[in-house]
Write an enzyme that holds these catalytic residues in place. Structure first.
Site, short mmCIF file in Angstrom:
data_model
loop_
_atom_site.label_atom_id
_atom_site.label_comp_id
_atom_site.label_asym_id
_atom_site.label_seq_id
_atom_site.Cartn_x
_atom_site.Cartn_y
_atom_site.Cartn_z
N GLY A 132 0.66 -0.88 0.31
CA GLY A 132 -0.09 -0.08 -0.24
C GLY A 132 0.37 1.30 0.13
N ALA A 133 1.87 1.24 -0.53
CA ALA A 133 3.24 1.94 -0.85
C ALA A 133 2.39 3.58 -0.93
CB ALA A 133 4.47 1.48 -1.00
N GLY A 170 -2.64 6.70 0.15
CA GLY A 170 -2.54 8.81 0.87
C GLY A 170 -1.53 8.36 2.20
N SER A 224 -9.02 -1.19 10.98
CA SER A 224 -9.15 -0.30 11.16
C SER A 224 -9.79 0.24 12.63
CB SER A 224 -10.66 -0.14 11.16
OG SER A 224 -11.85 0.50 10.80
N TYR A 251 -16.04 -4.76 4.95
CA TYR A 251 -14.95 -4.55 4.57
C TYR A 251 -14.12 -4.20 6.34
CZ TYR A 251 -11.46 -0.52 5.74
OH TYR A 251 -10.24 0.31 6.07
#
Ligand SMILES: NC(=O)c1ccc[n+]([C@@H]2O[C@H](COP(=O)([O-])OP(=O)(O)OC[C@H]3O[C@@H](n4cnc5c(N)ncnc54)[C@H](OP(=O)(O)O)[C@@H]3O)[C@@H](O)[C@H]2O)c1
Length: 272
Positions: free
Chosen positions: A18-19, A22, A149, A162
């Protein structure tokens, strides 16, 4: 934290999935300043190349290793490439993720939402971590940081698939953590609250009220790298998780109201 007070990492690269996201970009640029050799992963080769150029401009070093976490073969190849070419990682930062916000009524014919999200948020990261934990444990040191999360452990209407994928990763990591620790590998979980990135934008707009900036979120990841922490999570998320277990009906009712309220408030901010 001053460099002298940071927990020392073993030799080896820092792998970031996920480099290009955001949170990923500011995190990678901070890691570059610290002089870590970086292995940057995501699906978009062009964005990875661009980011590795930014790393070099800051005096750092990086290689790019594109992989789709939903594809088991690509994850296996990523593991093999890292171990063969880059070395046993000092740290694995599992940041990649995907989210879908969809109420139950619109999800009835979409079981594939669950497949997509568990592929990206649970199975892919777990395959990657499993592939690297052995060599890290043989060396006897290393850190695995996984971003979940703040609502992973709080049932959150509209975010069921999710939440399930993040809660699954959370449960799996908590269960393997003691055994990994016995081999010298620390596993830290970061429960991020809302962050103003592309992921949040479709539901909350581009500048949601109360959201962390990507830089603030990246700082939380660095905090987990620097200190011997196992969980980084807002106080409200820890409390919410306890209440969800202790008083499930009340917690579900409250979460539904609070979730709708947060979404409305955030959107109002964007319309101004
Ligand atoms: N933003 C929030 O409000 C928020 C809140 C709580 C937790 N989080 C978590 O924080 C982490 C970072 O989120 P973010 O806000 O930075 O999201 P983002 O901007 O949407 O970035 C997502 C990253 O994940 C990568 N990715 C997505 N699907 C992938 C796949 N199938 N295989 C490999 N890489 C994939 C993307 O790269 P490519 O597109 O190149 O593949 C990108 O680098 C995620 O785990 C997210 O769940 C975010």
């Amino acid at each position: 934290m001053s460099p002298a007070r940071r927990a020392a990492l073993p030799p080896g690269p820092v792998l970031v999935t996920g480099a290009t996201g955001g949170v990923g970009v500011p995190l990678v640029l901070q890691l570059a300043k610290r002089g870590h050799h970086l292995v940057l992963s995501g699906r978009d080769r062009a964005r990875l190349d661009q980011l590795s150029e930014q790393v070099r401009e800051r005096g750092g070093s990086a290689v790019v290793r594109p992989a789709d976490l939903r594809d088991a073969t690509q994850v296996q190849q990523l593991v093999e490439q890292v171990l063969a070419a880059d070395g046993v990682p000092a740290a694995v930062i599992s940041l990649a993720g995907h989210s879908i916000h969809r109420p139950l009524a619109d999800s009835l014919d979409r079981p594939h939402d669950l497949e997509r999200l568990t592929g990206t948020n649970l199975l892919g990261p777990a395959r990657l971590i499993l592939g690297l934990l052995g060599p890290m444990g043989e060396r006897g040191s290393g850190v695995v940081i996984a971003v979940t999360s703040a609502t992973a452990r709080i049932p959150n209407p509209g975010w069921a698939a999710y939440g399930a994928s993040k809660a699954g990763l959370d449960a799996w990591l908590r269960a393997i953590r003691p055994e990994a620790a016995r081999t010298g590998v620390r596993i830290a979980i970061i429960e991020l609250p809302l962050v103003a990135t592309a992921m949040a934008a479709p539901t909350y707009g581009s500048a949601p009220r109360g959201a962390l900036s990507p830089e603030q979120a990246a700082a939380l990841v660095l905090r987990a790298l620097d200190r011997p922490l196992t969980l980084v999570s807002p106080a409200w998320a820890r409390t919410g998780a306890v209440l969800s277990q202790a008083v499930p009906a009340l917690a579900a009712h409250t979460t539904g109201i609070a979730g709708a309220w947060v979404t409305r408030l955030s959107r109002r901010e964007v319309r101004r």
